[in-house]
Motif scaffolding. Structure first.
Motif, PDB file in Angstrom:
ATOM      1  N   LEU A   2       3.560   4.415  46.693  1.00 14.22           N
ATOM      2  CA  LEU A   2       2.526   3.394  46.559  1.00 14.22           C
ATOM      3  C   LEU A   2       2.990   2.255  45.655  1.00 14.22           C
ATOM      4  N   THR A   3       3.733   2.581  44.615  1.00 19.59           N
ATOM      5  CA  THR A   3       4.272   1.546  43.734  1.00 19.59           C
ATOM      6  C   THR A   3       5.266   0.661  44.478  1.00 19.59           C
ATOM      7  N   THR A   4       6.110   1.265  45.299  1.00 23.40           N
ATOM      8  CA  THR A   4       7.068   0.493  46.094  1.00 23.40           C
ATOM      9  C   THR A   4       6.348  -0.422  47.076  1.00 23.40           C
ATOM     10  N   ILE A   5       5.309   0.086  47.725  1.00 17.79           N
ATOM     11  CA  ILE A   5       4.518  -0.734  48.651  1.00 17.79           C
ATOM     12  C   ILE A   5       3.909  -1.922  47.917  1.00 17.79           C
ATOM     13  N   ILE A   6       3.351  -1.677  46.758  1.00 16.29           N
ATOM     14  CA  ILE A   6       2.750  -2.755  45.972  1.00 16.29           C
ATOM     15  C   ILE A   6       3.799  -3.798  45.596  1.00 16.29           C
ATOM     16  N   ASP A   7       5.001  -3.359  45.257  1.00 16.24           N
ATOM     17  CA  ASP A   7       6.068  -4.302  44.923  1.00 16.24           C
ATOM     18  C   ASP A   7       6.366  -5.229  46.099  1.00 16.24           C
ATOM     19  N   GLU A   8       6.429  -4.674  47.301  1.00 14.74           N
ATOM     20  CA  GLU A   8       6.707  -5.515  48.464  1.00 14.74           C
ATOM     21  C   GLU A   8       5.547  -6.459  48.759  1.00 14.74           C
ATOM     22  N   ILE A   9       4.325  -5.991  48.568  1.00 15.31           N
ATOM     23  CA  ILE A   9       3.162  -6.858  48.765  1.00 15.31           C
ATOM     24  C   ILE A   9       3.204  -8.020  47.772  1.00 15.31           C
ATOM     25  N   CYS A  10       3.548  -7.729  46.532  1.00 15.49           N
ATOM     26  CA  CYS A  10       3.640  -8.788  45.515  1.00 15.49           C
ATOM     27  C   CYS A  10       4.743  -9.788  45.843  1.00 15.49           C
ATOM     28  N   ASP A  11       5.783  -9.332  46.513  1.00 15.18           N
ATOM     29  CA  ASP A  11       6.869 -10.226  46.895  1.00 15.18           C
ATOM     30  C   ASP A  11       6.431 -11.232  47.956  1.00 15.18           C
ATOM     31  N   ILE A  12       5.456 -10.860  48.767  1.00  9.65           N
ATOM     32  CA  ILE A  12       4.990 -11.728  49.851  1.00  9.65           C
ATOM     33  C   ILE A  12       3.813 -12.590  49.413  1.00  9.65           C
ATOM     34  N   PHE A  13       2.886 -11.988  48.676  1.00 11.82           N
ATOM     35  CA  PHE A  13       1.666 -12.676  48.264  1.00 11.82           C
ATOM     36  C   PHE A  13       1.787 -13.042  46.783  1.00 11.82           C
ATOM     37  N   HIS A  14       1.728 -14.329  46.493  1.00  9.25           N
ATOM     38  CA  HIS A  14       2.057 -14.805  45.157  1.00  9.25           C
ATOM     39  C   HIS A  14       0.836 -15.082  44.274  1.00  9.25           C
ATOM     40  N   GLY A  15      -0.359 -14.781  44.763  1.00 12.26           N
ATOM     41  CA  GLY A  15      -1.555 -15.033  43.982  1.00 12.26           C
ATOM     42  C   GLY A  15      -1.701 -14.069  42.816  1.00 12.26           C
ATOM     43  N   GLN A  16      -2.717 -14.308  42.020  1.00 13.92           N
ATOM     44  CA  GLN A  16      -2.924 -13.520  40.807  1.00 13.92           C
ATOM     45  C   GLN A  16      -3.463 -12.126  41.094  1.00 13.92           C
ATOM     46  N   TYR A  17      -4.169 -11.956  42.229  1.00  9.20           N
ATOM     47  CA  TYR A  17      -4.928 -10.733  42.473  1.00  9.20           C
ATOM     48  C   TYR A  17      -4.361  -9.929  43.644  1.00  9.20           C
ATOM     49  N   ILE A  18      -4.292  -8.611  43.442  1.00  4.49           N
ATOM     50  CA  ILE A  18      -3.979  -7.660  44.505  1.00  4.49           C
ATOM     51  C   ILE A  18      -5.130  -6.651  44.557  1.00  4.49           C
ATOM     52  N   HIS A  19      -5.723  -6.471  45.731  1.00  5.03           N
ATOM     53  CA  HIS A  19      -6.845  -5.544  45.879  1.00  5.03           C
ATOM     54  C   HIS A  19      -6.300  -4.171  46.247  1.00  5.03           C
ATOM     55  N   GLY A  71       2.241  -9.313  35.674  1.00  2.39           N
ATOM     56  CA  GLY A  71       1.378 -10.450  35.437  1.00  2.39           C
ATOM     57  C   GLY A  71       0.285 -10.619  36.473  1.00  2.39           C
ATOM     58  N   ARG A  72      -0.047  -9.541  37.192  1.00  2.07           N
ATOM     59  CA  ARG A  72      -1.071  -9.598  38.234  1.00  2.07           C
ATOM     60  C   ARG A  72      -2.330  -8.848  37.795  1.00  2.07           C
ATOM     61  N   LYS A  73      -3.414  -9.080  38.544  1.00  4.71           N
ATOM     62  CA  LYS A  73      -4.662  -8.369  38.324  1.00  4.71           C
ATOM     63  C   LYS A  73      -4.967  -7.486  39.522  1.00  4.71           C
ATOM     64  N   ALA A  74      -5.636  -6.363  39.262  1.00  5.79           N
ATOM     65  CA  ALA A  74      -6.007  -5.412  40.305  1.00  5.79           C
ATOM     66  C   ALA A  74      -7.516  -5.467  40.524  1.00  5.79           C
ATOM     67  N   ILE A  75      -7.912  -5.429  41.793  1.00  5.65           N
ATOM     68  CA  ILE A  75      -9.333  -5.363  42.149  1.00  5.65           C
ATOM     69  C   ILE A  75      -9.607  -3.995  42.761  1.00  5.65           C
ATOM     70  N   PHE A  76     -10.740  -3.390  42.368  1.00  3.92           N
ATOM     71  CA  PHE A  76     -11.159  -2.108  42.923  1.00  3.92           C
ATOM     72  C   PHE A  76     -12.606  -2.230  43.402  1.00  3.92           C
ATOM     73  N   TRP A  77     -12.910  -1.567  44.504  1.00  4.37           N
ATOM     74  CA  TRP A  77     -14.297  -1.490  44.945  1.00  4.37           C
ATOM     75  C   TRP A  77     -15.140  -0.754  43.903  1.00  4.37           C
ATOM     76  N   GLY A  78     -16.434  -0.982  43.935  1.00  6.17           N
ATOM     77  CA  GLY A  78     -17.336  -0.481  42.908  1.00  6.17           C
ATOM     78  C   GLY A  78     -17.381   1.021  42.756  1.00  6.17           C
ATOM     79  N   ASP A  79     -16.881   1.775  43.745  1.00  7.95           N
ATOM     80  CA  ASP A  79     -16.851   3.233  43.650  1.00  7.95           C
ATOM     81  C   ASP A  79     -16.150   3.702  42.373  1.00  7.95           C
ATOM     82  N   ALA A  80     -15.209   2.900  41.886  1.00  8.05           N
ATOM     83  CA  ALA A  80     -14.427   3.288  40.710  1.00  8.05           C
ATOM     84  C   ALA A  80     -15.276   3.424  39.459  1.00  8.05           C
TER      85      ALA A  80
END
Length: 499
Positions: free
Chosen positions: A281-298, A346-355
């Motif tokens: 999951l960490t590796t997947i997130i790294d690749e997502i961050c490489d493509i999407f340059h915004g501040q937030y990853i959901h 330097g990114r922020k994480a978003i979680f659905w309210g279930d958390a």
């Protein structure tokens, strides 16, 4: 393009080519903070000189004339530059129209985009306008987003770009892209090629197969940036992961290939007890961050049944190892690991309210944001608990921000899961929460899920007209127009948003 984020100053000559169908008061959606007019009625000029001021004098950062033409429908030429001397709130603008001349003061690139959208709406809905018009505008919310579910149903890139244009014209600044579901894994991940080779093709219904290449996703990011829209990708975990576990069953608790339900979800979720799963999951997130340059990853976090975790020896060992309070706390632990990984980037994480349905358990790191959704099931519990933890919140209550809910019963949507324009406009729980004025409430997201095989050609039937009401709640600070007057504006402007 990052250069579009550096703002500009200029004068533009614009040659208009509109077919005007109505006269009278200009219609603008969302309604500006202030709009005033005076003087005689004049025919809309076919040639307007538009001068623009901004805080930075960087002419080379101007978007190409072809882009401005696409965005506004105006044929443009660039001219002089000038510098904005006064300070403005982010994304704000002031527009002055005087006969065949207009002047736009914009706080930043997005303010420039919004000012042009307003000018375009004014000029395209009237045969004649008053001699002098002044528009002063600044947003109610800093977060104004449209969410599209491409996990259950895959849309074409052309449709996604059209929806980005729509969101920008409604002065939304983010496009929340839900990319993974039980019915399909859509983003290409180099380290795990079977996610798209197999996981993207587990759905059996029309438009449920396929994926977005890295080039596709970069194209979307680049295009959205030009339109003043940041893409917020969502990788939903640990639940809604049947497609991923079909590709890599070893990332689940028992290494079995799960069934993929046509609707809903199962207890087959990513295993939080296995180090290999956390590393994947960490590796997947790294690749997502490489493509999407915004501040937030959901990172999702909704609807994750824990039956397998209760029986899984690896999950139970993890609970014992860290002294966790059970399987819900184990999900918080996993979420905290991944959010901390994003924080280091330097990114922020978003979680659905279930958390945050319970305030007991592992605290999420400070870069975590909660997105409220399940008003029907839990009221505003997620909002209250998130604020109690001093967390930032995004508002997306399914009443009345889920525009996949139809206006009339349809398939799995009974009468209790329907709403009309009036309810979205006048009875929205998100509006009531925003009215509290809590600075930790970032804003709103309206969500278009694609349950029950909501195919691409059906999306506009859900979007219009209710998305106009939601954009109004996100943007406009002051009193709202009566519903009948608002409906009249919608009728005049809708064609501008369907291309």
């Amino acid at each position: 393009m990052h250069l579009f984020r550096t703002f500009l100053t200029m004068a533009v000559s614009i040659f208009l080519s509109f077919n005007h169908t109505s006269a009278g008061t200009p219609a603008v959606i969302p309604q500006p903070e202030s709009i005033s007019s005076s003087g005689n009625m004049l025919p809309v000029s076919k040639k307007i000189t538009l001068s623009v001021e901004s805080p930075r004098n960087v002419a080379k950062s101007l978007p190409p004339a072809s882009f401005i033409s696409e965005m506004t429908g105006l044929d443009i030429r660039y001219g002089k530059k000038s510098r904005l001397k006064s300070s403005c709130e982010p994304e704000s603008y002031t527009l002055y129209i005087n006969g065949n001349k207009a002047h736009l003061q914009a706080a930043d690139y997005n303010g420039f985009i919004y000012g042009l959208h307003t000018l375009s709406q004014i000029l395209s809905t009237s045969d004649s306008i008053t001699e002098r018009i002044t528009v002063t505008d600044t947003p109610r919310c800093t977060w104004r987003a449209f969410m599209l579910d491409s996990g259950r149903q895959k849309q074409s890139i052309e449709k996604i770009l059209a929806l980005i244009r729509m969101a920008s014209r409604l002065k939304m600044n983010r496009f929340h892209w839900h990319l993974t579901e039980g019915l399909g894994w859509r983003p290409e991940i180099k380290a795990f090629p079977m996610l798209t080779a197999k996981g993207a093709f587990v759905g059996k219904e029309p438009e449920q197969q396929g994926y977005y290449s890295r080039e596709d996703m970069r194209k979307v990011v680049e295009y959205a940036s030009q339109w003043g829209v940041e893409i917020v990708p969502e990788i939903d975990l640990p639940g809604h992961s049947e497609a991923a576990l079909n590709a890599y069953p070893e990332l689940g608790c028992f290494g079995t290939v799960p069934d993929v339900p046509a609707q809903g979800f199962t207890e087959n979720i990513f295993c939080a007890g296995k180090d290999r799963t956390v590393e994947a999951l960490t590796t997947i997130i790294d690749e997502i961050c490489d493509i999407f340059h915004g501040q937030y990853i959901h990172l999702g976090g909704d609807e994750a049944p824990k039956a397998n975790w209760e029986k899984c020896p690896d999950c139970q060992a993890r609970i014992q190892q860290h002294g966790l309070k059970g399987t819900h706390d184990l999900q918080l632990w996993l979420s905290a690991q991944l959010a901390s990984h994003l924080e280091a980037k330097g990114r922020k994480a978003i979680f659905w309210g279930d958390a945050v349905y319970s305030n007991d358990g592992t605290p999420l790191p400070k870069n975590s944001v909660i997105q409220w959704w399940n008003y029907r099931g839990h009221g505003d519990l997620a909002v209250r608990n998130a604020l109690e933890r001093d967390m930032q919140v995004i508002l997306s209550p399914n009443y009345y921000c889920y525009i996949n809910f139809p206006e009339e019963p349809w398939k799995g949507y009974g009468p209790e899961r329907t709403f009309n324009l009036e309810k979205a406009y006048t009875a929205n729980p998100a509006d009531s929460v925003l009215a509290r004025g809590d600075k930790r409430i970032l804003g709103m997201t309206c969500a278009l899920w694609t349950d029950y095989n909501l195919t691409e050609q059906m999306l506009d039937l859900r979007l219009f007209p209710r998305i106009f009401a939601l954009s109004e709640l996100m943007w406009h600070k002051g009193p709202r127009k009566p519903l009948a007057e608002f409906q009249s504006d919608i009728d005049r402007l809708t064609p501008m948003f369907k291309n």
